[in-house]
Design a protein around this motif. Structure first.
Motif, PDB file in Angstrom:
ATOM      1  N   CYS A  90      60.536  46.268  -8.467  1.00 34.05           N
ATOM      2  CA  CYS A  90      59.508  45.762  -7.551  1.00 34.05           C
ATOM      3  C   CYS A  90      59.394  46.704  -6.360  1.00 34.05           C
ATOM      4  O   CYS A  90      60.389  47.016  -5.705  1.00 34.05           O
ATOM      5  N   CYS A  93      60.149  44.264  -2.798  1.00 27.30           N
ATOM      6  CA  CYS A  93      61.499  43.805  -2.429  1.00 27.30           C
ATOM      7  C   CYS A  93      62.578  44.698  -3.015  1.00 27.30           C
ATOM      8  O   CYS A  93      63.753  44.549  -2.717  1.00 27.30           O
ATOM      9  N   CYS A 107      59.339  36.951  -5.601  1.00 27.78           N
ATOM     10  CA  CYS A 107      59.518  38.048  -4.645  1.00 27.78           C
ATOM     11  C   CYS A 107      59.588  37.459  -3.237  1.00 27.78           C
ATOM     12  O   CYS A 107      58.619  36.890  -2.748  1.00 27.78           O
ATOM     13  N   HIS A 159      56.583  39.558  -7.854  1.00 28.01           N
ATOM     14  CA  HIS A 159      57.019  40.951  -7.825  1.00 28.01           C
ATOM     15  C   HIS A 159      55.858  41.819  -8.323  1.00 28.01           C
ATOM     16  O   HIS A 159      55.005  41.373  -9.093  1.00 28.01           O
TER      17      HIS A 159
HETATM   18 ZN   LIG Z   1      59.677  41.791  -5.367  1.00 28.79          ZN
END
Ligand SMILES: [Zn+2]
Ligand SMILES: [Zn+2]
Ligand SMILES: [Zn+2]
Length: 215
Positions: A90, A93, A107, A159
């Motif tokens: 991702c 994050c 996320c 994400h």
């Molecule tokens: Zn994420």
């Protein structure tokens, strides 16, 4: 072989629906009532609970899935995503994830610690005793010291592997390059043999997120 069916396949198919149309069937009425009288989050929670229940019969879950496919709620892309074993990174994050574990609460990015700033207003009965406020640089927002963060999370959503879906800033949401993390490698999606276990459900925040970005 049924010649009538061969000659009139469409008419034959329609016979299945000839006794009750969608608009007046008792089932449609029940489902309409259910949808009109159940809050979306409650329905979501109930369905997740039912699907994940160890008491659920696999055949019932199969039937539910097939019914959702038949009425067009589940599309092929969702099925493909649920079976995808590709491990992704991702770019918001910076965690790795499987698409099957992605979701609107997957996320999570916390706010930066707020900075206490002077408001310039003299302390009195109306402004409170301090004359200070909390400044969240990540959101560029100033809030009263006793009212908590602007939202439970700085970001709560899905994400993503697409940088244009992310609202980067100079504090708590940095690019992979800025963080020098695994995501800066060109091959963000790495196929591995071992599939991580399914994540447990993310906790529901006490307050809704202030911003939602969908990848
Ligand atoms: Zn994420
Ligand atoms: Zn923030
Ligand atoms: Zn990264």
């Amino acid at each position: 072989m049924n010649n009538a069916v061969m000659r009139h396949p469409v008419a034959s198919r329609e016979q299945n629906f000839s006794f009750s149309t969608v608009s007046n069937s008792a089932s449609a009425g029940t489902l309409t009532y259910l949808l009109n009288n159940t809050r979306p989050l409650d329905l979501h929670e109930q369905m997740l609970k039912a699907v994940r229940s160890p008491m659920a019969f696999p055949q019932d879950i199969d039937n539910l899935l097939h019914a959702l496919e038949k009425v067009g709620i589940i599309i092929g892309a969702a099925q493909a995503a649920a079976k995808d074993t590709r491990v992704r990174h991702c770019v918001r994050c910076h965690q790795t994830y499987l698409e099957r574990n992605n979701g609107f609460q997957a996320c999570q990015v916390a706010h930066d610690k707020p900075r206490l700033i002077k408001t310039g207003i003299q302390a009195n009965a109306n402004t409170g005793p301090s004359g200070f406020k909390n400044y969240y640089s990540c959101c560029n927002q100033t809030v009263d010291t006793d009212s908590g963060a602007p939202s439970h999370y700085h970001f709560l959503g899905r994400h993503t592997t697409v940088e244009t879906n992310v609202r980067y800033n100079s504090t708590n949401v940095a690019t992979c390059v800025m963080r020098k993390c695994a995501g800066q490698v060109a091959a963000r999606d790495v196929v591995i043999g071992q599939v991580p276990p399914v994540q447990s459900a993310a906790p529901i925040p006490s307050r809704p997120a202030s911003r939602m970005e969908v990848s």
